[in-house]
Design an enzyme around this catalytic site. Sequence first.
Site, short mmCIF file in Angstrom:
data_model
loop_
_atom_site.label_atom_id
_atom_site.label_comp_id
_atom_site.label_asym_id
_atom_site.label_seq_id
_atom_site.Cartn_x
_atom_site.Cartn_y
_atom_site.Cartn_z
N ASP A 6 5.60 4.69 -2.35
CA ASP A 6 6.29 3.40 -2.47
C ASP A 6 7.25 3.40 -3.67
O ASP A 6 7.00 4.04 -4.67
CB ASP A 6 5.26 2.28 -2.62
CG ASP A 6 5.82 0.92 -2.23
OD1 ASP A 6 6.95 0.88 -1.69
OD2 ASP A 6 5.14 -0.09 -2.46
N GLU A 53 4.66 -2.01 10.16
CA GLU A 53 5.38 -3.21 9.70
C GLU A 53 6.81 -2.87 9.27
O GLU A 53 7.66 -3.76 9.18
CB GLU A 53 4.64 -3.87 8.54
CG GLU A 53 3.34 -4.58 8.94
CD GLU A 53 2.24 -3.63 9.38
OE1 GLU A 53 2.15 -2.51 8.82
OE2 GLU A 53 1.48 -3.99 10.30
N ASN A 54 7.07 -1.60 8.98
CA ASN A 54 8.40 -1.23 8.51
C ASN A 54 9.47 -1.37 9.60
O ASN A 54 10.67 -1.34 9.29
CB ASN A 54 8.42 0.20 7.94
CG ASN A 54 7.74 0.32 6.59
OD1 ASN A 54 7.14 1.35 6.27
ND2 ASN A 54 7.82 -0.71 5.76
N ARG A 171 -1.07 5.06 -4.92
CA ARG A 171 0.06 4.24 -4.49
C ARG A 171 1.01 4.11 -5.66
O ARG A 171 0.66 3.50 -6.68
CB ARG A 171 -0.37 2.86 -3.99
CG ARG A 171 0.86 2.04 -3.55
CD ARG A 171 0.55 0.85 -2.70
NE ARG A 171 1.80 0.22 -2.23
CZ ARG A 171 1.91 -0.54 -1.17
NH1 ARG A 171 0.85 -0.80 -0.44
NH2 ARG A 171 3.06 -1.07 -0.83
N SER A 179 -1.53 -2.40 2.46
CA SER A 179 -0.42 -2.40 3.43
C SER A 179 -0.80 -1.71 4.74
O SER A 179 -0.02 -0.92 5.29
CB SER A 179 0.84 -1.76 2.82
OG SER A 179 1.29 -2.49 1.70
C1 IPE Z 1 3.98 0.66 2.63
O1 IPE Z 1 5.04 0.31 1.80
C2 IPE Z 1 4.42 1.63 3.66
C3 IPE Z 1 4.88 2.91 3.15
C4 IPE Z 1 4.88 3.33 1.91
C5 IPE Z 1 5.38 3.77 4.15
P1 IPE Z 1 5.85 -1.03 2.00
O2 IPE Z 1 6.80 -1.07 0.86
O3 IPE Z 1 6.42 -1.12 3.35
O4 IPE Z 1 4.70 -2.12 1.86
P2 IPE Z 1 4.78 -3.64 1.42
O5 IPE Z 1 5.78 -4.32 2.29
O6 IPE Z 1 5.18 -3.66 -0.02
O7 IPE Z 1 3.38 -4.14 1.63
C1 IPE Z 2 8.72 3.30 0.41
O1 IPE Z 2 9.71 2.76 -0.40
C2 IPE Z 2 9.28 3.96 1.63
C3 IPE Z 2 9.04 3.24 2.88
C4 IPE Z 2 8.33 2.18 3.02
C5 IPE Z 2 9.68 3.79 4.06
P1 IPE Z 2 10.26 1.30 -0.16
O2 IPE Z 2 11.43 1.38 0.76
O3 IPE Z 2 9.17 0.39 0.27
O4 IPE Z 2 10.75 0.92 -1.62
P2 IPE Z 2 10.60 -0.48 -2.36
O5 IPE Z 2 9.18 -0.89 -2.27
O6 IPE Z 2 11.51 -1.44 -1.66
O7 IPE Z 2 11.03 -0.20 -3.76
MG MG Z 3 7.84 -0.76 -0.73
#
Ligand code: IPE
Ligand code: IPE
Ligand code: MG
Length: 233
Positions: A6, A53-54, A171, A179
């Site tokens: 993350d 959820e992404n 994490r 998550s």
């Molecule tokens: C969790 O990160 C998923 C991955 C690292 C792939 P997110 O950034 O999507 O999670 P939330 O939205 O902060 O919970």
């Molecule tokens: C994690 O980084 C990668 C994925 C979830 C694909 P993020 O894209 O969630 O980065 P932040 O949390 O917005 O900084």
């Molecule tokens: Mg993130």
Amino acid sequence: MACVMDGNGRWAALRSLPRTSGHRAAETTVIEVIEAARTAGVEWLSLYAFSSENWRRPSGEVDFLMELVRQVVRKHAALLHARSIRCRFLGMADPRIPAPLARDFADLMTLTAVNRGMTLTVAFGHGGRGDIVAAARSLIRDGVPAEAVDERSFAAHLPFPDTPDVDLVIRTSGEQRISNFMLWQVAYAEWVFPPVLWPDFRAPHFLECLRAYRLRDRRFGGVAPYANGDPRP
Ligand code: IPE
Ligand code: IPE
Ligand code: MG
């Protein structure tokens, strides 16, 4: 062990770059962590790359991630195989994953299926609740009677049922949530939350997380402290 990778977006924002630059910068960390884990003797490593959820993210970012992962898989397939790493993709059954990418995942799984160096599970399009629902469906489809369902038989219906419980989850980026990650398997995991953003995370950070883990007492609900590395109670 597992990593919730993350902080890519924030890494990019700090540099006034688009979020996608953060995802691209994550590749170096992924390779370094795989190597560090292997060297440290980790036998099972799971990386959370894209959650169920992404899909809510803007389509430009989602498309970029699909393409980036395809490039990374293709670029590093030979190296992973040479290191005797068995690769798996958790979540690949999601029909929203573009067919060519799903094929590349399947090809890498086939290529590395007999490897025994380390098992690398990339959670892509994964959701922990979704996996639990899939297991329930699979039990019902097999006609398993209710009385025959216990934790062991239930877990046997999860995807990749040979995956052991996760002992440690890292994490990055300071966020402290699950998550929807491997909910069944992290039931008794230890968690560490290094503040460093994933693209800045390096082998020394990884080793520091392992050190922190070794200092934890794991009791599994009992009273005697079990030293890490002891057989599970
Ligand atoms: C969790 O990160 C998923 C991955 C690292 C792939 P997110 O950034 O999507 O999670 P939330 O939205 O902060 O919970
Ligand atoms: C994690 O980084 C990668 C994925 C979830 C694909 P993020 O894209 O969630 O980065 P932040 O949390 O917005 O900084
Ligand atoms: Mg993130």
